[in-house]
Write an enzyme that holds these catalytic residues in place. Structure first.
Site, mmCIF file in Angstrom:
data_model
loop_
_atom_site.group_PDB
_atom_site.id
_atom_site.type_symbol
_atom_site.label_atom_id
_atom_site.label_comp_id
_atom_site.label_asym_id
_atom_site.label_seq_id
_atom_site.Cartn_x
_atom_site.Cartn_y
_atom_site.Cartn_z
ATOM 1 N N ARG A 7 10.285 8.265 11.589
ATOM 2 C CA ARG A 7 9.099 8.034 10.768
ATOM 3 C C ARG A 7 8.061 9.165 10.925
ATOM 4 O O ARG A 7 7.402 9.556 9.953
ATOM 5 C CB ARG A 7 8.506 6.691 11.224
ATOM 6 C CG ARG A 7 7.501 6.113 10.326
ATOM 7 C CD ARG A 7 8.136 5.313 9.233
ATOM 8 N NE ARG A 7 7.080 4.831 8.362
ATOM 9 C CZ ARG A 7 7.198 3.823 7.540
ATOM 10 N NH1 ARG A 7 8.345 3.189 7.420
ATOM 11 N NH2 ARG A 7 6.204 3.460 6.777
ATOM 12 N N ASN A 23 -6.865 3.450 -0.751
ATOM 13 C CA ASN A 23 -5.720 2.619 -1.112
ATOM 14 C C ASN A 23 -6.234 1.430 -1.887
ATOM 15 O O ASN A 23 -7.349 0.954 -1.650
ATOM 16 C CB ASN A 23 -5.008 2.144 0.167
ATOM 17 C CG ASN A 23 -3.657 1.507 -0.105
ATOM 18 O OD1 ASN A 23 -3.184 1.474 -1.244
ATOM 19 N ND2 ASN A 23 -3.030 0.996 0.936
ATOM 20 N N THR A 24 -5.451 0.973 -2.822
ATOM 21 C CA THR A 24 -5.822 -0.227 -3.563
ATOM 22 C C THR A 24 -4.870 -1.354 -3.181
ATOM 23 O O THR A 24 -3.658 -1.168 -3.097
ATOM 24 C CB THR A 24 -5.855 0.029 -5.079
ATOM 25 O OG1 THR A 24 -6.088 -1.215 -5.738
ATOM 26 C CG2 THR A 24 -4.576 0.646 -5.606
ATOM 27 N N HIS A 25 -5.468 -2.531 -2.933
ATOM 28 C CA HIS A 25 -4.703 -3.668 -2.412
ATOM 29 C C HIS A 25 -4.964 -4.892 -3.302
ATOM 30 O O HIS A 25 -6.127 -5.181 -3.624
ATOM 31 C CB HIS A 25 -5.132 -3.941 -0.973
ATOM 32 C CG HIS A 25 -4.394 -5.087 -0.372
ATOM 33 N ND1 HIS A 25 -3.026 -5.097 -0.213
ATOM 34 C CD2 HIS A 25 -4.836 -6.278 0.094
ATOM 35 C CE1 HIS A 25 -2.658 -6.245 0.319
ATOM 36 N NE2 HIS A 25 -3.729 -6.976 0.514
ATOM 37 N N GLY A 39 -4.989 0.938 10.464
ATOM 38 C CA GLY A 39 -4.491 -0.427 10.356
ATOM 39 C C GLY A 39 -3.814 -0.703 9.019
ATOM 40 O O GLY A 39 -3.650 0.180 8.177
ATOM 41 N N ASP A 45 -4.321 -2.271 5.725
ATOM 42 C CA ASP A 45 -5.336 -2.748 4.774
ATOM 43 C C ASP A 45 -6.637 -3.147 5.468
ATOM 44 O O ASP A 45 -7.300 -4.112 5.066
ATOM 45 C CB ASP A 45 -4.781 -3.925 3.941
ATOM 46 C CG ASP A 45 -3.528 -3.538 3.172
ATOM 47 O OD1 ASP A 45 -3.432 -2.377 2.747
ATOM 48 O OD2 ASP A 45 -2.639 -4.395 3.001
#
Ligand code: GAR
Length: 207
Positions: A71, A113-115, A149, A151
């Protein structure tokens, strides 16, 4: 992040249908928006998000986790690929991978970021399904500055969306996505045009 005199350079990362990417591409068509999408990256090939970029004439790249030994290697290669396009802001728009330490070292504080849930409720990959299963009456979407973390980063914007009695996961997610696209384009545009600061988790635009 300060405001600037030229359009902000956006690199957008996607994993799927790319309707949020499309909303950004459409917004950037107006010069007054103050940003342009300079590249689109993905963690998988053969997705509509990449085809949307192709149709808009925006360069693309694909970095699949499975093609790397681990990763961290993937994270370093992804970071280099994004950095090559010299973004001011990186937008994760339905990107279904957590970025790693190399990415955060380079782009921390300027990656959003969109959640599809109202943070801090229902983090992770299945926000609409988890909200529905819990039985909430209101859900929504959250735009946040990415931290280490899941979100958990400082919140830029949130929009509430009602949950209806006859919703299934798809109908709820589609209603959220309508709100999400408006939230994303409005606030990324402001970040690009006005700049922003983050103090004690509070994200504020500079004007
Ligand atoms: C969006 O609803 C986005 O919030 C969600 O995937 C969808 C992508 O739609 N992301 C997550 O759930 C990440 N935790 P799109 O590909 O049509 O923009």
């Amino acid at each position: 992040m300060p405001s600037r005199s030229r359009p902000a350079r956006l690199v957008v990362l996607v994993s799927g249908s790319g309707t949020n990417l499309q909303a950004l591409l459409d917004a950037c068509a107006d010069e007054a928006y103050g940003a342009r999408v300079v590249a689109v990256g993905a963690d998988r090939s053969d997705i509509e998000g990449l085809r949307r970029a192709d149709r808009a004439g925006v360069p693309t790249f694909v970095k699949r986790v499975g093609d790397y030994a681990n990763r961290d290697d993937w994270d370093r290669v992804l970071t280099r690929s994004v950095a090559a396009f010299e973004p001011d802001i990186v937008v994760l728009a339905g990107f279904m991978k957590l970025v790693g330490p190399a990415f955060m070292a380079e782009f921390g504080g300027r990656t959003v970021n969109t959640h599809p849930a109202l943070s801090p409720s229902f983090p992770g990959m299945s926000g609409p399904a988890d909200a529905l299963a819990y039985g909430v009456k209101v859900s929504g979407c959250t735009l946040f500055v990415v931290d280490e973390g899941v979100d958990t980063g400082p919140i830029v914007a949130q929009t509430a969306v009602p949950v209806l009695d006859d919703d299934d996961v798809d109908s709820l997610h589609e209603r959220i996505k309508v709100a999400e696209r408006a939230m994303l384009t409005e606030n990324v545009g402001r970040m690009a045009r006005e700049g922003f600061t983050i103090t004690d988790r509070k994200v504020r635009f500079n004007r």
